[in-house]
Design a protein around this motif. Structure first.
Motif, PDB file in Angstrom:
ATOM      1  N   PHE A  97     -18.000  84.822  87.431  1.00 40.28           N
ATOM      2  CA  PHE A  97     -19.031  83.837  87.754  1.00 40.28           C
ATOM      3  C   PHE A  97     -19.861  83.438  86.530  1.00 40.28           C
ATOM      4  O   PHE A  97     -21.073  83.262  86.597  1.00 40.28           O
ATOM      5  N   ALA A  98     -19.160  83.243  85.415  1.00 38.99           N
ATOM      6  CA  ALA A  98     -19.801  82.872  84.153  1.00 38.99           C
ATOM      7  C   ALA A  98     -20.606  81.580  84.251  1.00 38.99           C
ATOM      8  O   ALA A  98     -21.575  81.404  83.513  1.00 38.99           O
ATOM      9  N   LEU A  99     -20.223  80.673  85.148  1.00 44.74           N
ATOM     10  CA  LEU A  99     -20.991  79.423  85.276  1.00 44.74           C
ATOM     11  C   LEU A  99     -22.459  79.683  85.628  1.00 44.74           C
ATOM     12  O   LEU A  99     -23.342  78.953  85.184  1.00 44.74           O
ATOM     13  N   LEU A 100     -22.693  80.728  86.401  1.00 42.99           N
ATOM     14  CA  LEU A 100     -24.082  81.056  86.757  1.00 42.99           C
ATOM     15  C   LEU A 100     -24.857  81.550  85.540  1.00 42.99           C
ATOM     16  O   LEU A 100     -26.025  81.196  85.349  1.00 42.99           O
ATOM     17  N   GLU A 101     -24.205  82.360  84.711  1.00 43.35           N
ATOM     18  CA  GLU A 101     -24.883  82.806  83.488  1.00 43.35           C
ATOM     19  C   GLU A 101     -25.038  81.643  82.512  1.00 43.35           C
ATOM     20  O   GLU A 101     -26.062  81.517  81.830  1.00 43.35           O
ATOM     21  N   ALA A 102     -24.034  80.787  82.444  1.00 50.00           N
ATOM     22  CA  ALA A 102     -24.124  79.608  81.574  1.00 50.00           C
ATOM     23  C   ALA A 102     -25.328  78.760  81.965  1.00 50.00           C
ATOM     24  O   ALA A 102     -26.040  78.224  81.099  1.00 50.00           O
ATOM     25  N   GLU A 103     -25.566  78.643  83.254  1.00 47.50           N
ATOM     26  CA  GLU A 103     -26.726  77.893  83.737  1.00 47.50           C
ATOM     27  C   GLU A 103     -28.020  78.521  83.230  1.00 47.50           C
ATOM     28  O   GLU A 103     -28.932  77.814  82.775  1.00 47.50           O
ATOM     29  N   GLU A 104     -28.111  79.847  83.297  1.00 51.43           N
ATOM     30  CA  GLU A 104     -29.295  80.555  82.797  1.00 51.43           C
ATOM     31  C   GLU A 104     -29.512  80.298  81.309  1.00 51.43           C
ATOM     32  O   GLU A 104     -30.632  80.306  80.825  1.00 51.43           O
ATOM     33  N   ARG A 105     -28.436  80.070  80.589  1.00 55.24           N
ATOM     34  CA  ARG A 105     -28.484  79.881  79.136  1.00 55.24           C
ATOM     35  C   ARG A 105     -28.533  78.409  78.730  1.00 55.24           C
ATOM     36  O   ARG A 105     -28.534  78.103  77.543  1.00 55.24           O
ATOM     37  N   GLY A 106     -28.521  77.499  79.692  1.00 56.66           N
ATOM     38  CA  GLY A 106     -28.519  76.082  79.378  1.00 56.66           C
ATOM     39  C   GLY A 106     -27.164  75.593  78.880  1.00 56.66           C
ATOM     40  O   GLY A 106     -27.084  74.568  78.197  1.00 56.66           O
ATOM     41  N   LEU A 107     -26.093  76.295  79.236  1.00 58.48           N
ATOM     42  CA  LEU A 107     -24.744  75.966  78.767  1.00 58.48           C
ATOM     43  C   LEU A 107     -23.783  75.609  79.899  1.00 58.48           C
ATOM     44  O   LEU A 107     -22.578  75.501  79.678  1.00 58.48           O
ATOM     45  N   ARG A 108     -24.289  75.431  81.099  1.00 53.34           N
ATOM     46  CA  ARG A 108     -23.408  75.199  82.243  1.00 53.34           C
ATOM     47  C   ARG A 108     -22.532  73.961  82.060  1.00 53.34           C
ATOM     48  O   ARG A 108     -21.322  74.012  82.279  1.00 53.34           O
ATOM     49  N   GLU A 109     -23.133  72.848  81.693  1.00 59.13           N
ATOM     50  CA  GLU A 109     -22.375  71.604  81.536  1.00 59.13           C
ATOM     51  C   GLU A 109     -21.307  71.751  80.460  1.00 59.13           C
ATOM     52  O   GLU A 109     -20.171  71.300  80.630  1.00 59.13           O
ATOM     53  N   GLU A 110     -21.669  72.395  79.364  1.00 57.58           N
ATOM     54  CA  GLU A 110     -20.726  72.623  78.270  1.00 57.58           C
ATOM     55  C   GLU A 110     -19.527  73.449  78.742  1.00 57.58           C
ATOM     56  O   GLU A 110     -18.372  73.084  78.507  1.00 57.58           O
ATOM     57  N   LEU A 111     -19.798  74.556  79.423  1.00 62.72           N
ATOM     58  CA  LEU A 111     -18.717  75.423  79.908  1.00 62.72           C
ATOM     59  C   LEU A 111     -17.865  74.698  80.945  1.00 62.72           C
ATOM     60  O   LEU A 111     -16.634  74.698  80.856  1.00 62.72           O
ATOM     61  N   ALA A 112     -18.510  74.063  81.906  1.00 60.05           N
ATOM     62  CA  ALA A 112     -17.777  73.395  82.992  1.00 60.05           C
ATOM     63  C   ALA A 112     -16.933  72.231  82.486  1.00 60.05           C
ATOM     64  O   ALA A 112     -15.836  71.980  83.006  1.00 60.05           O
ATOM     65  N   THR A 113     -17.414  71.526  81.484  1.00 60.18           N
ATOM     66  CA  THR A 113     -16.682  70.382  80.944  1.00 60.18           C
ATOM     67  C   THR A 113     -15.490  70.829  80.100  1.00 60.18           C
ATOM     68  O   THR A 113     -14.382  70.319  80.250  1.00 60.18           O
ATOM     69  N   GLU A 114     -15.719  71.787  79.214  1.00 63.99           N
ATOM     70  CA  GLU A 114     -14.645  72.259  78.328  1.00 63.99           C
ATOM     71  C   GLU A 114     -13.603  73.094  79.060  1.00 63.99           C
ATOM     72  O   GLU A 114     -12.412  73.018  78.741  1.00 63.99           O
ATOM     73  N   PHE A 115     -14.052  73.901  80.003  1.00 63.73           N
ATOM     74  CA  PHE A 115     -13.168  74.865  80.650  1.00 63.73           C
ATOM     75  C   PHE A 115     -13.395  74.875  82.160  1.00 63.73           C
ATOM     76  O   PHE A 115     -14.067  75.761  82.694  1.00 63.73           O
ATOM     77  N   PRO A 116     -12.851  73.889  82.862  1.00 62.67           N
ATOM     78  CA  PRO A 116     -13.035  73.843  84.316  1.00 62.67           C
ATOM     79  C   PRO A 116     -12.485  75.107  84.994  1.00 62.67           C
ATOM     80  O   PRO A 116     -11.478  75.669  84.552  1.00 62.67           O
ATOM     81  N   LEU A 117     -13.144  75.488  86.049  1.00 64.03           N
ATOM     82  CA  LEU A 117     -12.716  76.639  86.829  1.00 64.03           C
ATOM     83  C   LEU A 117     -11.324  76.385  87.402  1.00 64.03           C
ATOM     84  O   LEU A 117     -11.038  75.279  87.871  1.00 64.03           O
ATOM     85  N   LEU A 118     -10.471  77.373  87.340  1.00 61.37           N
ATOM     86  CA  LEU A 118      -9.134  77.252  87.918  1.00 61.37           C
ATOM     87  C   LEU A 118      -9.220  77.111  89.427  1.00 61.37           C
ATOM     88  O   LEU A 118     -10.042  77.758  90.074  1.00 61.37           O
ATOM     89  N   ASP A 119      -8.340  76.307  89.974  1.00 61.97           N
ATOM     90  CA  ASP A 119      -8.262  76.154  91.424  1.00 61.97           C
ATOM     91  C   ASP A 119      -7.238  77.155  91.954  1.00 61.97           C
ATOM     92  O   ASP A 119      -6.164  76.778  92.417  1.00 61.97           O
ATOM     93  N   ASP A 120      -7.562  78.419  91.805  1.00 60.10           N
ATOM     94  CA  ASP A 120      -6.694  79.511  92.249  1.00 60.10           C
ATOM     95  C   ASP A 120      -7.602  80.673  92.646  1.00 60.10           C
ATOM     96  O   ASP A 120      -7.816  81.603  91.876  1.00 60.10           O
ATOM     97  N   PRO A 121      -8.194  80.577  93.849  1.00 57.34           N
ATOM     98  CA  PRO A 121      -9.223  81.535  94.247  1.00 57.34           C
ATOM     99  C   PRO A 121      -8.811  83.004  94.153  1.00 57.34           C
ATOM    100  O   PRO A 121      -9.615  83.832  93.723  1.00 57.34           O
ATOM    101  N   LEU A 122      -7.589  83.346  94.530  1.00 55.86           N
ATOM    102  CA  LEU A 122      -7.189  84.750  94.495  1.00 55.86           C
ATOM    103  C   LEU A 122      -7.119  85.261  93.059  1.00 55.86           C
ATOM    104  O   LEU A 122      -7.554  86.380  92.769  1.00 55.86           O
ATOM    105  N   LEU A 123      -6.611  84.461  92.158  1.00 53.39           N
ATOM    106  CA  LEU A 123      -6.533  84.862  90.750  1.00 53.39           C
ATOM    107  C   LEU A 123      -7.935  85.023  90.157  1.00 53.39           C
ATOM    108  O   LEU A 123      -8.220  86.017  89.467  1.00 53.39           O
TER     109      LEU A 123
END
Length: 187
Positions: A97-123
């Motif tokens: 759940f790095a996106l939540l920490e990225a949000e705390e650090r002001g980096l959410r948009e950067e992380l989400a744009t460069e490295f979208p979350l995989l659409d593979d929930p089990l993995l």
């Protein structure tokens, strides 16, 4: 992918973490060991999970810590310097759940744009399970104990403390889903 990727991942992580951060390397080896135990629920993605588990904390390596946010720094290193597999990079970037920490650090948009979350929930859940049931020294623990340990280590008011408290319900849910999948899968 296969064993070749897992061996490559181990060599990269050992080179980056082994001498510089031996405790972090012990944790990464423990996370990879958990991945080997749960790979039966993933089929053809088992080696990808082991590779991501091995490399998930590579961004802590001192010379890679550009932003100070290890998922982003590690993913950029894997992409820019090593040309690693895209799914592997995205797993490392988004582990636990790095996106939540990225949000705390002001980096959410950067992380989400460069490295979208995989659409593979089990993995994605499997990597959370492996990381959050492994101690900093590579031993086994429960997700509840691991979250408490992280809060104690960083303090509840730190960026990491705030993140892990926000992420805890998601972490526990992901671990529960993996435990249910393991229970349903014959050994």
């Amino acid at each position: 992918m296969g064993e070749e990727m897992a061996g490559w991942a181990r060599r990269v992580a050992a080179a980056e973490l082994g001498d510089a951060l031996p405790r972090r390397w012990a944790h990464s080896r423990g996370v990879a060991a958990r991945a080997a135990e749960v790979m039966r629920i993933l089929g053809e993605d088992a080696d990808l999970l082991i590779s991501a588990a091995t490399l998930h904390d590579v961004g802590y390596a001192p010379h890679l810590a550009i932003t100070g946010f290890h998922p982003l720094d590690g993913a950029r290193f894997l992409r820019d310097e090593l040309g690693a597999d895209e799914r592997l990079i995205r797993l490392v970037a988004n582990h636990s759940f790095a996106l939540l920490e990225a949000e705390e650090r002001g980096l959410r948009e950067e992380l989400a744009t460069e490295f979208p979350l995989l659409d593979d929930p089990l993995l994605v859940d499997a990597l959370v399970y492996c990381d959050m049931t492994t101690t900093p020294d590579g031993g086994r623990t429960t997700a509840q104990e691991r979250v408490a340990e992280i809060i104690d280590r960083y303090s509840a008011d730190s960026v990491v403390g705030r993140f892990i408290r926000r992420a805890a319900p998601e972490i526990f849910a992901a671990v529960g889903r993996v435990e249910a999948a393991l229970a349903a899968q014959p050994r």
